[in-house]
Scaffold this active site. Structure first.
Site, PDB file in Angstrom:
ATOM      1  N   GLU A 270     -16.287  19.847 -23.203  1.00  0.00           N
ATOM      2  CA  GLU A 270     -16.795  18.968 -22.374  1.00  0.00           C
ATOM      3  C   GLU A 270     -15.486  18.077 -21.845  1.00  0.00           C
ATOM      4  O   GLU A 270     -14.881  17.331 -22.681  1.00  0.00           O
ATOM      5  CB  GLU A 270     -17.720  17.891 -23.038  1.00  0.00           C
ATOM      6  CG  GLU A 270     -18.076  16.809 -22.370  1.00  0.00           C
ATOM      7  CD  GLU A 270     -19.364  16.084 -22.967  1.00  0.00           C
ATOM      8  OE1 GLU A 270     -20.653  16.568 -23.060  1.00  0.00           O
ATOM      9  OE2 GLU A 270     -18.898  15.135 -23.884  1.00  0.00           O
TER      10      GLU A 270
ATOM     11  N   TYR B  31     -13.417  16.019 -18.456  1.00  0.00           N
ATOM     12  CA  TYR B  31     -13.656  15.192 -17.114  1.00  0.00           C
ATOM     13  C   TYR B  31     -12.566  14.890 -16.622  1.00  0.00           C
ATOM     14  O   TYR B  31     -11.504  15.281 -16.904  1.00  0.00           O
ATOM     15  CB  TYR B  31     -14.494  13.790 -17.790  1.00  0.00           C
ATOM     16  CG  TYR B  31     -13.777  13.295 -18.679  1.00  0.00           C
ATOM     17  CD1 TYR B  31     -12.823  12.430 -18.603  1.00  0.00           C
ATOM     18  CD2 TYR B  31     -14.253  13.501 -20.235  1.00  0.00           C
ATOM     19  CE1 TYR B  31     -12.176  11.607 -19.798  1.00  0.00           C
ATOM     20  CE2 TYR B  31     -13.708  12.894 -21.249  1.00  0.00           C
ATOM     21  CZ  TYR B  31     -12.750  12.059 -21.006  1.00  0.00           C
ATOM     22  OH  TYR B  31     -12.077  11.718 -22.212  1.00  0.00           O
TER      23      TYR B  31
ATOM     24  N   CYS C  34     -12.901  17.868 -26.095  1.00  0.00           N
ATOM     25  CA  CYS C  34     -13.431  16.955 -25.262  1.00  0.00           C
ATOM     26  C   CYS C  34     -12.097  15.969 -24.799  1.00  0.00           C
ATOM     27  O   CYS C  34     -11.186  15.674 -25.646  1.00  0.00           O
ATOM     28  CB  CYS C  34     -14.166  16.056 -26.005  1.00  0.00           C
ATOM     29  SG  CYS C  34     -15.005  14.712 -25.221  1.00  0.00           S
TER      30      CYS C  34
ATOM     31  N   TYR D  45     -21.456   8.868 -20.328  1.00  0.00           N
ATOM     32  CA  TYR D  45     -20.390   8.548 -21.401  1.00  0.00           C
ATOM     33  C   TYR D  45     -20.742   9.000 -22.875  1.00  0.00           C
ATOM     34  O   TYR D  45     -21.859   9.115 -23.288  1.00  0.00           O
ATOM     35  CB  TYR D  45     -20.254   7.031 -21.549  1.00  0.00           C
ATOM     36  CG  TYR D  45     -19.709   6.138 -20.319  1.00  0.00           C
ATOM     37  CD1 TYR D  45     -18.264   6.185 -20.287  1.00  0.00           C
ATOM     38  CD2 TYR D  45     -20.309   5.873 -19.198  1.00  0.00           C
ATOM     39  CE1 TYR D  45     -17.830   5.446 -19.104  1.00  0.00           C
ATOM     40  CE2 TYR D  45     -19.963   5.091 -18.162  1.00  0.00           C
ATOM     41  CZ  TYR D  45     -18.299   4.877 -18.127  1.00  0.00           C
ATOM     42  OH  TYR D  45     -17.886   4.630 -17.014  1.00  0.00           O
ATOM     43  N   SER D  46     -19.670   9.819 -23.051  1.00  0.00           N
ATOM     44  CA  SER D  46     -20.098  10.522 -24.713  1.00  0.00           C
ATOM     45  C   SER D  46     -20.167   9.484 -25.638  1.00  0.00           C
ATOM     46  O   SER D  46     -19.735   8.145 -25.711  1.00  0.00           O
ATOM     47  CB  SER D  46     -18.801  11.235 -25.002  1.00  0.00           C
ATOM     48  OG  SER D  46     -18.580  12.360 -24.218  1.00  0.00           O
TER      49      SER D  46
END
Length: 432
Positions: A430, A432, A390, A206-207
Site C-alpha cells: 500500500e 502513495y 506501506c 488515511y491508513s
C-alpha cells in the site's frame, strides 16, 4: 464503579499526543443518547456470550445541532480512568515514553487486591467478532462517502521534534455510531469546502493507526497519522501556502470538539492474515507515516489484552525509514514492545541523514533489507512469513531491488518468486 483494563495503562501511554486541553469537558450538541460506555459482558468478559458482546461496544453518537451534550473524555469514560496516559501521548510528542504508565500498571497488578472502586476485566473481546477471529472479511464501507458520518475530534498532537522536517500529527477521532474497523484498513476523510470548479472535495484515504478498540480502548475512536502536505518554493525555500494539501492541512489544524466528515472503512489488502495468525511471522517495511498500519498491528499483537495478543507466538519485524532521529514515529511504543515481547518484536530504523550504508551512502530502508536478506528470505519462503509495505511510492523500487538481489544470490528468478509469494498471500503493498 470504575472499569480498569489490566493492559490499558500500557497501551494508552503509548497511544497519543494531544494537548492537555483536548480532554477538558466541552459542551457540544448531539442527536441521541450515548452508546454503552463499555461493550463488555461483565459476567463473562472473555465470553462465552459472544452474541451479547456483538451487540455492544463502539460508537460515539452522531453529532447534530439539536441537543446539548459533553464531549466524550476518554481519560474518564473509557478504560483509562484518569491515568493521564492519553494526555501524555498527545502532549509530549516525540518526547513521550511509557515509564510512568508502566510503573502504574505493574504496581497495580502486584497489589494483593484491587481498590474497592475498580473492577478487573481479564481481556477485551467485544470487537473480536468483526473478522470472526480471522475467518471472514473485515467491515467494508459501512458509511458511504455520499452520506458521510460525523466524527468528533478528541485530540491532535505533534509526533516529531522541531528539528525534523515537516509536520506529522496524531489525530484521534470519536467514530460515528456503528462504525467499526479492523487493523490494516483505511478511513475516508472528506475535507470541507469546494475545489476550483465548485465541486465538493473528493474523499482522501488515511491508513488507520489504531486497533479496532482505538486508543481509548472502548471501540469508540480511530487514530490517524497525518503528514501535513507542504510545497516549498525552490527559489525562496519557504512553504507556499497556496499549494498546501487540502485534507492534510485541515486534519493537522483540527482542535478538540471540531467535527469531521468520514466514511469507510475501506481496504483489506493490508489486513493481518486470516488464518494461523498466532504462528505467522510478520515483516513490516515502511517509510514515514507508512508506519500507521504497523502501529495498529503491533498494538494488537503486543500491547492489547486480547486473545490475539495472548496467542501470538511468532516473530514480528518492523523496518522503518525516516530522515532524522526526531522523525521516528511512535518509537517509545515500539521500544516498549521490544522490551516486553520476549524477543517476538523487533524494530530496525534507517535514518537517512544520520546513518551510512555499507557503501558509505545514506542509509535507506532497502539497505536494511539487503543486510538482513538471507534471514528475511528464509522467513518468507520457509517459515510462512507475510510481508507488508506501506509508505511513499518512491521507496518501492529500492526495496524491490533489494529483494531481487537476494533472489539473484540464490540463483532464483525474482519475478517468479514474487508471483509465488503474492499467490500465497505473503506480499502486500500500500503506497502513495
Amino acid at each position: 464503579m470504575k472499569l480498569f483494563y489490566g493492559i490499558a495503562l500500557i497501551g494508552a501511554t503509548q497511544a497519543l499526543q494531544i494537548p492537555i486541553q483536548a480532554f477538558k469537558r466541552t459542551t457540544l450538541l448531539r442527536s441521541s443518547k450515548p452508546a454503552d460506555e463499555c461493550g463488555v459482558d461483565m459476567t463473562n468478559p472473555c465470553g462465552p456470550d459472544m452474541e451479547a458482546n456483538k451487540k455492544k461496544g463502539g460508537g460515539a453518537p452522531p453529532t447534530t445541532l439539536n441537543e446539548p451534550f459533553e464531549l466524550f473524555d476518554p481519560e474518564e469514560e473509557a478504560k483509562l480512568q484518569g491515568t493521564g496516559d492519553l494526555r501524555a501521548r498527545l502532549e509530549l510528542g516525540a518526547k513521550f515514553n511509557l515509564a510512568s504508565g508502566l510503573n502504574s500498571y505493574y504496581e497495580f497488578n502486584k497489589s494483593p487486591s484491587p481498590p474497592d472502586d475498580v473492577m478487573l476485566s481479564p481481556c477485551q473481546d467485544f470487537l473480536e467478532h468483526l473478522d470472526d477471529n480471522g475467518t471472514s472479511d473485515p467491515p467494508m464501507n459501512t458509511i458511504k462517502a455520499k452520506a458521510p458520518g460525523v466524527a468528533t475530534v478528541l485530540g491532535v498532537g505533534k509526533l516529531i521534534t522541531e528539528d525534523a522536517p515537516g509536520d506529522i500529527r496524531h489525530v484521534v477521532l470519536s467514530v460515528p455510531e456503528g462504525f467499526h474497523y479492523t487493523e490494516g484498513q483505511s478511513l475516508s476523510v472528506i475535507p470541507p469546502g469546494v475545489d476550483g470548479k465548485g465541486k465538493k472535495y473528493a474523499p482522501r484515504l488515511y491508513s488507520i493507526a489504531s486497533t479496532r478498540y482505538g486508543d481509548t480502548y472502548d471501540g469508540k475512536s480511530v487514530s490517524l497519522c497525518v503528514r501535513r502536505a507542504e510545497y516549498y518554493d525552490p527559489v525562496t525555500g519557504n512553504v507556499d501556502p497556496e499549494k498546501k494539501g487540502v485534507c492534510s492541512d485541515f486534519l493537522c489544524n483540527l482542535k478538540p470538539g471540531d467535527v469531521v466528515d468520514v466514511a469507510g472503512p475501506v481496504g483489506k489488502t493490508m489486513c493481518l492474515p486470516k488464518e494461523s495468525l498466532s504462528t505467522t511471522p510478520i515483516i513490516m517495511i515502511g517509510t514515514g507515516t507508512g508506519v500507521a498500519p504497523f502501529r495498529s498491528f503491533a498494538h494488537r499483537l503486543f500491547v492489547e489484552n486480547t486473545v490475539a495478543s495472548h496467542m501470538y507466538k511468532s516473530k514480528a519485524l518492523l523496518y522503518l525509514g525516516v530522515p532524522v532521529t526526531g522523525g521516528l514515529l511512535y518509537k517509545s511504543e515500539f521500544d516498549h514492545m521490544e522490551r516486553q515481547s520476549g524477543g517476538k518484536f523487533e524494530a530496525k530504523y534507517a535514518i537517512s541523514r544520520e546513518m551510512a550504508n555499507e557503501e558509505g551512502g545514506k542509509m535507506y530502508v532497502q539497505d536494511l533489507i539487503k543486510k538482513d536478506g538471507d534471514m528475511l528470505f528464509d522467513m518468507v519462503d520457509n517459515e510462512g512469513a507475510v510481508v507488508y509495505f506501506c509508505g511513499l511510492k518512491g521507496m518501492m523500487p529500492g526495496v524491490l531491488e533489494a529483494f531481487e538481489g537476494i533472489c539473484v544470490k540464490k540463483g532464483l528468478d525474482f519475478k517468479e518468486k514474487m508471483g509465488e509469494w503474492k499467490k500465497a498471500g505473503k506480499w502486500h503493498v500500500e503506497v502513495y
